[in-house]
Structure formats: C-alpha cells, structure tokens
Design a protein around this motif. Structure first.
Motif, PDB file in Angstrom:
ATOM      1  N   ARG A  95      -4.157   6.237  -2.733  1.00  0.00           N
ATOM      2  CA  ARG A  95      -3.818   5.257  -2.212  1.00  0.00           C
ATOM      3  C   ARG A  95      -3.838   4.348  -3.095  1.00  0.00           C
ATOM      4  O   ARG A  95      -4.730   4.052  -3.942  1.00  0.00           O
ATOM      5  CB  ARG A  95      -4.947   4.753  -1.328  1.00  0.00           C
ATOM      6  CG  ARG A  95      -4.679   3.412  -0.482  1.00  0.00           C
ATOM      7  CD  ARG A  95      -5.570   2.908   0.385  1.00  0.00           C
ATOM      8  NE  ARG A  95      -5.365   1.436   0.979  1.00  0.00           N
ATOM      9  CZ  ARG A  95      -5.754   0.333   0.658  1.00  0.00           C
ATOM     10  NH1 ARG A  95      -6.041   0.355  -0.652  1.00  0.00           N
ATOM     11  NH2 ARG A  95      -5.256  -0.581   1.404  1.00  0.00           N
TER      12      ARG A  95
ATOM     13  N   VAL B 151       0.784  -1.103   0.062  1.00  0.00           N
ATOM     14  CA  VAL B 151      -0.115  -0.123   0.198  1.00  0.00           C
ATOM     15  C   VAL B 151       0.807   1.216  -0.062  1.00  0.00           C
ATOM     16  O   VAL B 151       1.874   1.319   0.829  1.00  0.00           O
ATOM     17  CB  VAL B 151      -0.810  -0.060   1.039  1.00  0.00           C
ATOM     18  CG1 VAL B 151      -1.754   1.475   1.224  1.00  0.00           C
ATOM     19  CG2 VAL B 151      -1.784  -1.386   1.070  1.00  0.00           C
TER      20      VAL B 151
ATOM     21  N   GLN C 158      -2.937   0.318  -4.094  1.00  0.00           N
ATOM     22  CA  GLN C 158      -2.546  -1.068  -3.904  1.00  0.00           C
ATOM     23  C   GLN C 158      -2.361  -1.891  -4.686  1.00  0.00           C
ATOM     24  O   GLN C 158      -3.021  -1.849  -5.850  1.00  0.00           O
ATOM     25  CB  GLN C 158      -3.946  -1.479  -2.933  1.00  0.00           C
ATOM     26  CG  GLN C 158      -3.940  -2.809  -2.311  1.00  0.00           C
ATOM     27  CD  GLN C 158      -4.911  -3.160  -1.580  1.00  0.00           C
ATOM     28  OE1 GLN C 158      -5.494  -2.626  -0.916  1.00  0.00           O
ATOM     29  NE2 GLN C 158      -5.234  -4.584  -1.900  1.00  0.00           N
TER      30      GLN C 158
END
Length: 244
Positions: A238, A161, A240
C-alpha cells in the motif's frame, strides 16, 4: 440493528459473502486506516464491481465515483454488479456510481477529488509501458503524464492510495512459478519505490509504504506484515502519497 449490520446481512442474503465482517475491517483498517471520507469526494480508478465505492458512500463520502472499462485485467462479477445497484437503491447510496471509462477517457466531470484509490489497477493503466518503464524513458514519461492527469483532478494536499503486488518477490526472482499465485504476471508489476519515484515527478509527495497481510489474516486482527514476510508471500503493498 445498526446501518452497517443491515448492509452486512444484505450481502449475506444476496450471496456476496458468507459473513461479511472482513469487508468492513479491511476497508477501515487496511485500505483507509488513516483517511476520513466524511464529506469527501472519492475517485477509484479501476473500481471493479464497485464494492469500495459502496463502503465509501456508507462512510460519509459526498461522491464515490469509479472508473471501470472492464478491459483486460479488470474484474467483473455479475452477482456483485447486480448487488451494487440493489445496495444503492436499498440503502440510498446514490452518491456511488460507476463510469465505463478509462482514466485516459475521463473528462473530469466529477470535479476535484479529496481521495483517489487504485486497487490492483495502476499497472493496467498502460500494461505495455509498465513492462519496461524501469529502464525505458518513453514508457516512464507516458506513466508520468497519466499520473499528472490524475493529479489534475485532485485537490491540493489530497490523498492517493495505490495498492498492488510488487515485482520483487522470491519466486519470480528465481524464475519460478509462484505456487500459490500462479495467475499473477509479475513482470507487469513494479515495486512501490518505483511508483513513488514516478509519482514524485507528477506532483505527489510524502510517500508512505506498507506491506499488506492476506485478507484471511484480518480474522485475527493482522492487516500489515514486515517486508521480509511479504517478499516470500504476496508482495502486496500500500503506497500513500499527497498531492503537493
């Protein structure tokens, strides 16, 4: 009083936060919304004062290891540093620890990790290279090498992440100083699509990008916002991916 409530009150008592509710909500719903840390090993690269390590340890991580050399760009808060040690002792969170090393210096003594977290730190792995990696092959190659090293310390199908500000923001695009975030050096950041591209070359796959709301919005239960809104505010993302 449950375990987390005791921890929250301990933080209030030690002056770490006024209420502390957002600490738990942001970690659960913004940083690790779809990731269980129960019985897992977490590596945080650029862990600052270790607050996310404490959260991981409280939520079942067998190891929450942070790398933090306290170099330029890192955060250091003496009150939180003292709190980190006090919380470990009071709540028996010995699986959380900080190593004063960069990822370049790290020798892998923590074994293979299930989860790797980088909060506002990916551009600090090598700031000079980050400035021009979107057109300089040597700089891009250096970052790919660093990401390959990170991949080497992860289990197959482990999760990474990355959270940071994108360089794509309304104000710097117009050559203007951001009125609310003047401290950010936008030229030292990259958009999440560029990081996903480099990480793909380093053995990561399945990129998922989301745009993050300001922590104050957690008080009304908002943790993600549309890209269009982010472009005019913080441009915080973000990313991931999975270790292929």
């Amino acid at each position: 009083m449950n375990y987390k409530e005791k921890f929250r009150n301990f933080g209030v008592k030690n002056g770490i936060w006024r209420r502390g509710y957002s600490f738990f909500d942001i970690h659960q719903k913004q940083i690790f919304p779809n990731i269980s840390l129960q019985g897992k090993k977490l590596l945080e690269i650029g862990c600052g004062d270790g607050m996310s390590l404490l959260w991981a340890a409280m939520n079942g991580a067998n190891l929450a290891l942070g790398l933090e050399p306290y170099s330029d760009g890192s955060t250091k808060n003496s009150k939180k540093e003292i709190f980190f040690g006090a919380a470990i002792k009071k709540f028996n969170l010995n699986q959380a620890r900080i190593v004063r090393k960069t990822i370049q210096e790290y020798d892998g003594d923590g074994g293979l990790f299930d989860v790797v977290l980088m909060q506002a730190s990916i551009n600090h792995l090598d700031e000079c290279s980050c400035l021009d990696l979107h057109y300089n092959r040597d700089s891009a190659g250096l970052y790919i090498e660093l990401l390959c090293k990170i991949r080497k310390y992860m289990k197959h199908n482990g999760t990474i992440v990355i959270m940071d500000c994108s360089s794509d923001n309304f104000f710097p695009k117009l050559g203007l100083r951001h009125p609310f975030l003047p401290q950010i050096e936008w030229e030292k950041h990259q958009p999440p699509e560029k990081w996903a591209e480099l990480m793909g070359d380093a053995g990561f796959a399945e990129p998922v990008i989301s745009w993050l709301a300001n922590y104050r919005m957690s008080y009304i239960g908002v943790y993600r916002i549309p890209y269009a809104l982010s472009f005019f505010t913080r441009s915080e993302f973000r990313l991931q991916m999975q270790a292929a």
